[in-house]
Design a protein around this motif. Structure first.
Motif, PDB file in Angstrom:
ATOM      1  N   LEU A  54       0.822  -1.205   0.000  1.00 10.56           N
ATOM      2  CA  LEU A  54       0.000   0.000   0.000  1.00 10.56           C
ATOM      3  C   LEU A  54       0.857   1.255   0.000  1.00 10.56           C
ATOM      4  O   LEU A  54       0.593   2.210  -0.738  1.00 10.56           O
ATOM      5  CB  LEU A  54      -0.940  -0.009   1.214  1.00 10.56           C
ATOM      6  N   THR A  55       1.871   1.265   0.868  1.00  8.55           N
ATOM      7  CA  THR A  55       2.751   2.440   0.954  1.00  8.55           C
ATOM      8  C   THR A  55       4.189   1.988   1.062  1.00  8.55           C
ATOM      9  O   THR A  55       4.488   0.878   1.521  1.00  8.55           O
ATOM     10  CB  THR A  55       2.409   3.302   2.193  1.00  8.55           C
ATOM     11  N   ARG A  56       5.082   2.871   0.659  1.00  8.98           N
ATOM     12  CA  ARG A  56       6.510   2.596   0.782  1.00  8.98           C
ATOM     13  C   ARG A  56       7.235   3.901   1.084  1.00  8.98           C
ATOM     14  O   ARG A  56       7.092   4.893   0.370  1.00  8.98           O
ATOM     15  CB  ARG A  56       7.034   1.984  -0.514  1.00  8.98           C
ATOM     16  N   GLU A  57       7.991   3.905   2.209  1.00  6.59           N
ATOM     17  CA  GLU A  57       8.776   5.073   2.595  1.00  6.59           C
ATOM     18  C   GLU A  57      10.198   4.637   2.909  1.00  6.59           C
ATOM     19  O   GLU A  57      10.435   3.497   3.290  1.00  6.59           O
ATOM     20  CB  GLU A  57       8.168   5.743   3.842  1.00  6.59           C
ATOM     21  N   THR A  68       7.240  -0.268   4.731  1.00  5.06           N
ATOM     22  CA  THR A  68       6.075  -0.511   3.888  1.00  5.06           C
ATOM     23  C   THR A  68       4.880  -0.907   4.739  1.00  5.06           C
ATOM     24  O   THR A  68       5.036  -1.394   5.869  1.00  5.06           O
ATOM     25  CB  THR A  68       6.338  -1.636   2.866  1.00  5.06           C
ATOM     26  N   THR A  69       3.688  -0.670   4.191  1.00  5.88           N
ATOM     27  CA  THR A  69       2.476  -1.275   4.741  1.00  5.88           C
ATOM     28  C   THR A  69       1.908  -2.163   3.651  1.00  5.88           C
ATOM     29  O   THR A  69       1.866  -1.792   2.476  1.00  5.88           O
ATOM     30  CB  THR A  69       1.440  -0.210   5.152  1.00  5.88           C
ATOM     31  N   SER A  79       2.882  -3.862   8.938  1.00  8.17           N
ATOM     32  CA  SER A  79       4.070  -3.016   8.789  1.00  8.17           C
ATOM     33  C   SER A  79       5.264  -3.922   8.563  1.00  8.17           C
ATOM     34  O   SER A  79       5.550  -4.791   9.385  1.00  8.17           O
ATOM     35  CB  SER A  79       4.284  -2.167  10.049  1.00  8.17           C
ATOM     36  N   ALA A  89       4.945   0.864  -3.995  1.00  9.89           N
ATOM     37  CA  ALA A  89       3.509   0.843  -3.717  1.00  9.89           C
ATOM     38  C   ALA A  89       2.753   0.352  -4.945  1.00  9.89           C
ATOM     39  O   ALA A  89       3.118   0.630  -6.085  1.00  9.89           O
ATOM     40  CB  ALA A  89       3.034   2.236  -3.314  1.00  9.89           C
TER      41      ALA A  89
END
Length: 809
Positions: A54-57, A68-69, A79, A89
């Motif tokens: 879903l997300t990547r930082e 990531t999530t 997480s 993502a």
């Protein structure tokens, strides 16, 4: 020899479980040495699911890590800290959730996923690469999927995992007939009275005559039968999944669809085969002959070998009409004539070679292949034609193409069946039991042995030539007995037997003497103490002692009123006695029993205790005295365990009620020894002020586990390589954790891990520095710098990921 349970079921109807097949085969003489469930992906990817990033930082504390999530179909996303460079993502990925067990490619140890913190960030799983899942070898990045399957779908569903059972048979040298699934099925047919269903070859037909390749056999002694045909218009590619899985189950590496089919038929029917690139058959003619002494020939492994005049070769006609070697007959193919991805037509060979010729050549070159294994023991001379048609049909199925020649079958002198005269009285005498004639005939016919010329006193057995081990009367009788069942012959009341071999029994006293001499040789003195002791010792250790003290009914004094529950206090009494007489440097040991009352039962246990205190070395002109430290005792403990052949141990912290610092070593999850620095409070109870190091062995367990057999291993042919790392870690990280992590990361090449320097200083507050050496070795080949560097990078990545280690350059 390895057999697939599913493959067997293709040949004969089996309702029996693999365990029952084990019993039946072992009863017939095909001893099953092990049964293992084989999954197309080891472990079945339990706990591994499809997820969506879903997300990547970027990780704030590490440039190469990402936060990531990931949606895995649960109520909330996970997480996950990921080190792959290609994570982004929106990707569909494979996620190993907490608790999942993975079996990475090239690794012998499983990887169990745990919830962890990596550089301070919570990680609730792992986004996986190919090699981490065991589905491939790539570790360049995570596996990104192109799928519409919903998040949370088990990865096993995506990969289509299937399972089978591998049956490993300890094949004796005489049973060459059973070196295939068909051969094993023949024994099951005889035992279970069921028919075998061989694969159909009725669909075989010659499509055209576009590629005729004639064959000339110049040495019929070495090659009594040779069959072959050509197939054109094939496409060499990766084998279909069903074929790869069949071969992988029995430990055969898939190469390409043509080579894989020849291997498949070899293990199915016991008939080795070989495929030549037809375009590389010079002169478009095959010649089976010998060549001049010393002729150079490069085999498939790239090694040039000098051919003897007594080695049978498969040759092409050659540009000048002289035979040009293409293959060592029945042993090993050539480098230049084999099938490659550019091959479009093949010459397919299926032959019967003389066992004597193949065995002689295989021994000369020290080559043991699946082909030579079968030929040198004796294959079925009646199988080549059937196997050729079977292989041709399978090749058309997986690679396309047309059969472009008539079958060549050169068999000038057919090998006859064996005729063996049998007397009924000898059957009764050797078996030890009289069997009905109809039963004997039924058993033999179920083994393809025909019964003819029957009389009142005997008959003639017609044995097929594939049973090279059944040529005498006693051999035929053995066949009857093994199918009838050894267990069905009743034992006589007057039965007796004798043994030539010696079967030594472990002598506890000799083993005790062996360890005693080891300790005495290291400067120890033996103690013999009273088994009666003071009841107040129980209160010092409390629940650390097993059960309750065994009380003496008619004790003479309060100090000798109970049986000892541990050897600790009797040993400390000896140390106190000697210390009070200015004998402070002590190394002592004791073999003795402890006594316990547990749930109303009285139990005795044999133990070994070891004590060291004071200086380990005495002062002299060339060496200063030194106080004993933990590792001195650890060295003595390791010597005892090695002497008793205990090698693979696990470590955990020892009982804090006894030890200030120490370890408990476990073998097979059973505590073997606890040792370390004794709690000062315990020693003080006996007025001992100096540090005391103590080890407590479970001597009974050591005796039970001792195996007198001599173990040896071949000296490695290839050199080992050492690489060093200097790492800065949190003080709480132990070397044992680092060692275990290293072996989990690299199981095939890593031989030893050692720490050779430790630094802790003011400039490393809360940290410490370890200098660690790694010994790498490959038993099959010399390690290259590329492989070594890749291995070290994986170890570094593990330390950085799991321990937040900083690698010092």
């Amino acid at each position: 020899m390895k057999i697939s349970y599913k493959w067997l079921k293709d040949l004969i109807e089996l309702n029996e479980s693999p365990a029952e097949i084990d019993r039946l085969l072992t009863g017939t003489g095909l001893e099953v040495e092990g049964i293992e469930e084989i999954e197309s992906i080891k472990g079945g990817l339990q706990g591994v699911v499809i997820g969506e990033v879903l997300t990547r930082e970027k990780h704030p504390e590490a440039d190469r890590l990402s936060l990531t999530t990931v949606d895995v179909g649960g109520e909330t996303p996970l997480s996950i800290v990921c080190g792959a460079p290609n994570v982004a993502a929106g990707q569909k990925v494979i996620v190993a959730t907490v608790g999942a067990t993975l079996y990475p490619t090239g690794s012998d140890q499983p990887l169990v996923l745990k919830k962890s913190k990596i550089r301070g960030a919570l990680s609730e799983g792992m986004i996986c690469a190919e090699d981490e899942l065991g589905v491939g070898t790539s570790h360049d990045g995570i596996l990104v999927l192109d799928t519409d399957l919903p998040n949370g779908t088990p990865a096993a569903e995506y990969f289509g995992i299937s399972s089978d059972y591998l049956i490993e048979i300890g094949l004796t040298p005489n049973r060459a007939d059973a070196a295939s699934h068909y051969g094993v099925a023949r024994d099951l047919k005889a035992v279970l009275k069921r028919e075998i269903t061989l694969p159909s070859i009725e669909a075989f037909k010659t499509d055209n005559q576009n590629l005729p390749i004639p064959v000339e056999v110049r040495n019929t002694e070495a090659c009594p039968r040779y069959t072959g045909l050509t197939i054109s218009g094939i496409t060499v590619t990766e084998s279909p999944e069903w074929l790869k899985q069949r071969l992988q189950t029995i430990g055969i590496r898939a190469i390409n669809n043509i080579v894989d089919i020849t291997n498949y038929v070899c293990h199915e029917l016991g008939q080795p085969m070989h495929a030549f690139d037809a375009d590389k058959v010079l002169g478009k003619k095959v010649i089976v002959t010998t060549v001049a002494e010393g002729t150079p020939f490069v085999t498939l492994d790239g090694i040039e070998r000098k051919i003897s005049a007594n080695d049978l070769m498969i040759c092409s006609e050659g540009v000048d009409g002289n035979p040009e070697p293409m293959c060592i007959a029945g042993v090993f193919g050539g480098l230049t004539s084999g099938v490659t991805e550019t091959t479009t037509s093949i010459f397919l060979e299926s032959a019967y070679f003389s066992p004597v010729w193949v065995r002689r050549t295989a021994q000369r070159f020290a080559l043991k292949t699946d082909s030579s294994f079968r030929f040198e023991r004796g294959t079925d001379p009646n199988m080549p034609l059937f196997a050729l048609k079977r292989a041709a049909l399978l090749i058309q199925k997986v690679a396309g193409g047309s059969i472009s020649s008539d079958i060549i079958d050169l068999y000038p002198e057919p090998i006859a069946d064996f005729k063996v005269n049998i007397k009924n009285r000898n059957i009764d005498r050797l078996i030890g039991k009289s069997l009905e004639k109809d039963l004997i005939k039924s058993i033999l016919e179920s083994l393809d042995i025909q019964v003819t010329d029957e009389t009142e006193t005997g008959f003639t057995a017609i044995v097929p030539p594939y049973r090279v081990d059944v040529q005498r009367e006693a051999d035929v009788i053995e066949e009857i007995l093994r199918i009838y069942g050894f267990g069905q012959v009743e034992l006589s009341d007057a039965l007796s037997s004798d043994y030539i071999s010696d079967f030594p029994v472990n002598d506890p006293e000799k083993l005790k003497l062996r360890v005693s001499e080891l300790l005495v040789g290291n400067g120890f003195n033996e103690m013999i103490n009273n088994s009666l002791t003071k009841p107040e010792y129980q209160a010092i250790l409390g629940e650390s002692l097993a059960g309750t003290p065994v009380k003496i009914l008619n004790y003479l004094s309060e100090d000798l009123s109970v049986m000892r529950q541990t050897l600790l206090f009797s040993g400390l009494e000896v140390i106190a006695y000697n210390s009070n007489r200015r004998q402070k440097d002590l190394k002592v040991f004791e073999f003795g029993k402890t006594y316990h009352e547990i749930d109303g039962k009285f139990i005795e246990k044999e133990r070994l205790s070891v004590f060291v205190t004071g200086n380990i070395t005495q002062e002299s002109w060339f060496e200063k005295s030194r106080e004993v430290v933990f590792h001195d005792l650890a060295a003595f403990v390791n010597q005892v365990l090695t002497s008793m052949k205990i090698r693979d141990v696990q470590k955990q912290e020892a009982d804090s009620a006894v030890f200030k610092s120490g370890l408990t070593l476990l073998a097979n999850k059973k505590p073997v020894v606890s040792f370390g620095l004794l709690n000062a409070a315990v020693a003080k109870k006996l007025d001992i002020k100096a540090p005391v190091y103590y080890a407590d062995f479970d001597w009974e367990y050591l005796l039970r586990q001792y195996n007198a057999a001599v173990e040896y291993a071949e000296v490695p042919k290839f050199p080992e390589v050492r690489r060093d790392l200097s790492v800065v870690l949190n003080k709480k990280v132990t070397f044992e954790e680092l060692r275990q992590a290293a072996f989990k990361t690299e199981r095939s090449l890593l031989r030893a891990v050692n720490v050779f320097d430790v630094y802790e200083g003011a400039n490393l507050e809360g940290k410490k520095s370890y200098s660690i050496s790694f010994i790498l070795q490959d038993e099959q080949q010399t390690l290259t710098d590329k492989v070594i560097d890749k291995t070290m990078q994986r170890l570094i990545a593990t330390y950085e990921r799991e321990f937040e280690a900083v690698i010092r350059k």
